[in-house]
Design an enzyme around this catalytic site. Structure first.
Site, PDB file in Angstrom:
ATOM      1  N   ASN A   1       0.801  -1.221   0.000  1.00 44.59           N
ATOM      2  CA  ASN A   1       0.000   0.000   0.000  1.00 44.59           C
ATOM      3  C   ASN A   1       0.839   1.278   0.000  1.00 44.59           C
ATOM      4  O   ASN A   1       0.291   2.367   0.034  1.00 44.59           O
ATOM      5  CB  ASN A   1      -0.931   0.024   1.212  1.00 44.59           C
ATOM      6  CG  ASN A   1      -1.952  -1.092   1.194  1.00 44.59           C
ATOM      7  OD1 ASN A   1      -1.609  -2.245   1.423  1.00 44.59           O
ATOM      8  ND2 ASN A   1      -3.196  -0.762   0.917  1.00 44.59           N
TER       9      ASN A   1
ATOM     10  N   VAL B   1       0.230   6.514  -1.281  1.00 48.18           N
ATOM     11  CA  VAL B   1      -0.188   5.759  -0.104  1.00 48.18           C
ATOM     12  C   VAL B   1      -1.642   5.358  -0.307  1.00 48.18           C
ATOM     13  O   VAL B   1      -2.528   6.218  -0.372  1.00 48.18           O
ATOM     14  CB  VAL B   1      -0.037   6.589   1.182  1.00 48.18           C
ATOM     15  CG1 VAL B   1      -0.515   5.789   2.395  1.00 48.18           C
ATOM     16  CG2 VAL B   1       1.416   7.032   1.369  1.00 48.18           C
ATOM     17  N   CYS B   2      -1.893   4.068  -0.418  1.00 49.54           N
ATOM     18  CA  CYS B   2      -3.241   3.577  -0.683  1.00 49.54           C
ATOM     19  C   CYS B   2      -3.981   3.327   0.628  1.00 49.54           C
ATOM     20  O   CYS B   2      -3.695   2.360   1.343  1.00 49.54           O
ATOM     21  CB  CYS B   2      -3.196   2.284  -1.496  1.00 49.54           C
ATOM     22  SG  CYS B   2      -2.702   2.546  -3.202  1.00 49.54           S
ATOM     23  N   LEU B   3      -4.924   4.207   0.936  1.00 45.88           N
ATOM     24  CA  LEU B   3      -5.747   4.085   2.128  1.00 45.88           C
ATOM     25  C   LEU B   3      -7.153   4.558   1.797  1.00 45.88           C
ATOM     26  O   LEU B   3      -7.327   5.604   1.149  1.00 45.88           O
ATOM     27  CB  LEU B   3      -5.187   4.934   3.276  1.00 45.88           C
ATOM     28  CG  LEU B   3      -4.084   4.336   4.146  1.00 45.88           C
ATOM     29  CD1 LEU B   3      -3.564   5.386   5.107  1.00 45.88           C
ATOM     30  CD2 LEU B   3      -4.589   3.121   4.920  1.00 45.88           C
TER      31      LEU B   3
END
Length: 482
Positions: free
Chosen positions: A85, A92-94
């Site tokens: 992520n 930033v994968c959130l």
């Protein structure tokens, strides 16, 4: 920037500083709080253990209706993907940032803020990050999970610790000390990443930063890598690193832990072994390289010596600072006089403060062990060495007599936080609390003596051994004064 956004961010930053976290740190400019830098230390007991990872947070004009843009900065100049992520390009994968799909309860809302964002990022740094990748969340094959963890442990030390500290200290390591990474497009040797000219600033948790050393220009990306990453890097990374002083002090506290990681991992994987490649790593979004723990151990030793020398250089330079009648020389002398008066008036009998050779930049104080405690009868000498730019650069602190404690390294560096970084008495009292507290903190990021922590939180017999070691150290401490 609207008044509403300013008020919201100001309130969040104020709350953050009131509740310091040992693993989350912030830097911001009061003139522009829309752009904030953060440093997160990796959680213990994970492959990211006590690594130093930086992120930028850029807040929109309609915050908190919409989330900030968050960018990972510790990426080896766009070459290293530290997590499924956290991409090599900085993404930033959130779900709470809107960069990944999620259920309604996981998406961004105005109830979220700086702290919840940083904690969410930190949660990605788990003990099994492989499972963060969609479709692999139930992966149980240790032949995939552990090799992926192993390379993250290696690169956490190499990139987030060694590369950044070498840049701050102006250390130019030979290329054979470093991992050689091969891609389909180019081949290059990675070395200390080029960073920053001098700058002084303040970080979160009352921990200021320090001027950084001469930039290290070795190990720059090849032209093809630079071309791909430069626009992102140039717009998101400042010309200097605001956390250099903090990073140096954390390094001194965590040095033994870093070396312990090196020694443990070097028995599990042979130097020269190529990194495992996960099925979700491809193109430039991956972590390539080979293991070289022998080199990393040497680099850690060199960094430690350089920081210790830097402290000695402060002492050598202090005579000139005194000769020039610097503002800080007068400030520290005045604080010394006030502190002596305070302890005389309060008659605590627990602390005695002195200047070494009447030098206001070099203090020692003696702690007397608390009666009826493990340290009863002990006399512990502590040294504080100050820089002329204190409190922008915080003092280097070390126990000069034996001190066996969970929060003190084997060579005497205490792990402590201070509410008023510009007040020397606050430092003395924070350090004093380490020996006076009834129970050490359970936060593993503060356990800088691994052997002591293992005994203290172990079996009843191990706790008794911890107590015996502490009493022995109290007894030995008096020999320093004979």
């Amino acid at each position: 920037m609207s008044n509403a956004v300013t008020l919201r961010l100001t309130k969040e930053l104020s709350e953050f500083l009131k509740n310091p976290d040992h693993q989350l740190f912030l830097h911001y400019d009061d003139a522009n709080i829309m752009n904030i830098k953060a440093m997160i230390t990796g959680p213990p007991d994970t492959p990211y253990c006590l690594g130093q990872f930086e992120f930028s947070l850029q807040f929109p004009k309609d915050y908190p209706t919409n989330p900030p843009k968050v960018l990972a900065l510790t990426t080896n100049h766009g070459r290293t993907r530290f997590n499924p992520n956290i991409y090599a390009g900085g993404k930033v994968c959130l779900s709470i940032l809107g960069t990944w799909r999620g259920t309604a309860g996981e998406q961004w809302s105005s109830a979220h803020g700086i702290t919840s964002i940083l904690l969410s990022i930190q949660s990605l740094m788990s003990d099994m990050p492989y499972r963060n990748e969609p479709g692999h969340d139930n992966e149980k094959d240790t032949s995939k999970l552990e090799p992926y963890n192993q390379k993250i442990r290696h690169e956490t030390i190499r990139i987030s610790v060694c590369d950044r500290l070498e840049s701050f200290l102006g250390i130019n390591q030979p290329t054979f000390y470093n991992t050689v990474c091969n891609t389909s497009n180019d081949s290059y040797s990675t070395s200390s990443s080029p960073t920053s000219p001098q700058n002084t600033t303040t970080s979160g948790s009352g921990m200021p930063a320090t001027p950084v050393g001469t930039p290290n220009s070795s190990g720059a990306p090849t032209p093809s890598t630079t071309t791909l990453y430069e626009p992102l890097y140039a717009s998101s990374v400042s010309a200097s690193d605001e956390f250099s002083d903090l990073s140096k002090r954390l390094f001194l506290a965590y040095y033994d832990i870093y070396q312990n990681t090196m020694q443990t991992e070097s028995t599990l994987v042979k130097d020269g072994t190529a990194f495992y490649k996960a099925p979700f790593e491809f193109g430039g979004n991956k972590m390539d390289g080979t293991f070289n723990y022998a080199a990393l151990g040497k680099r850690l030793e060199i960094i430690k010596k350089a920081i210790d020398k830097e402290t000695s250089d402060w002492i050598a330079k202090s005579s000139q600072w005194i000769h020039n009648s610097s503002r800080m020389s007068s400030n520290l002398r005045r604080q010394f006089e006030q502190i002596c008066e305070y302890y005389r008036e309060n008659n605590t009998g627990a602390v005695e403060v002195e200047l070494v050779d009447d030098n206001p930049f070099v203090w020692t104080f003696t702690l007397f062990g608390k009666p009826m405690s493990n340290y009863d009868g002990g006399m512990f000498r502590v040294q504080l060495v100050f820089h002329d730019t204190f409190p922008d650069i915080q003092p280097r602190v070390k126990f000069m007599t034996p001190m066996y404690h969970i929060h003190v390294t084997s060579d005497g560096v205490p792990f402590y936080s201070v509410e008023k970084p510009d007040d020397v008495r606050s430092h003395i009292e924070a350090i004093s609390c380490l020996t006076l507290e009834n129970e050490p903190s359970t936060n593993p990021s503060t356990h800088v003596n691994l052997d002591a922590a293992k005994l203290y939180f172990g079996t009843k017999e191990q706790r008794r051994e911890y107590n015996r070691n502490a009493r022995r150290c109290a007894s030995r401490s008096t020999e320093y004064f004979e």
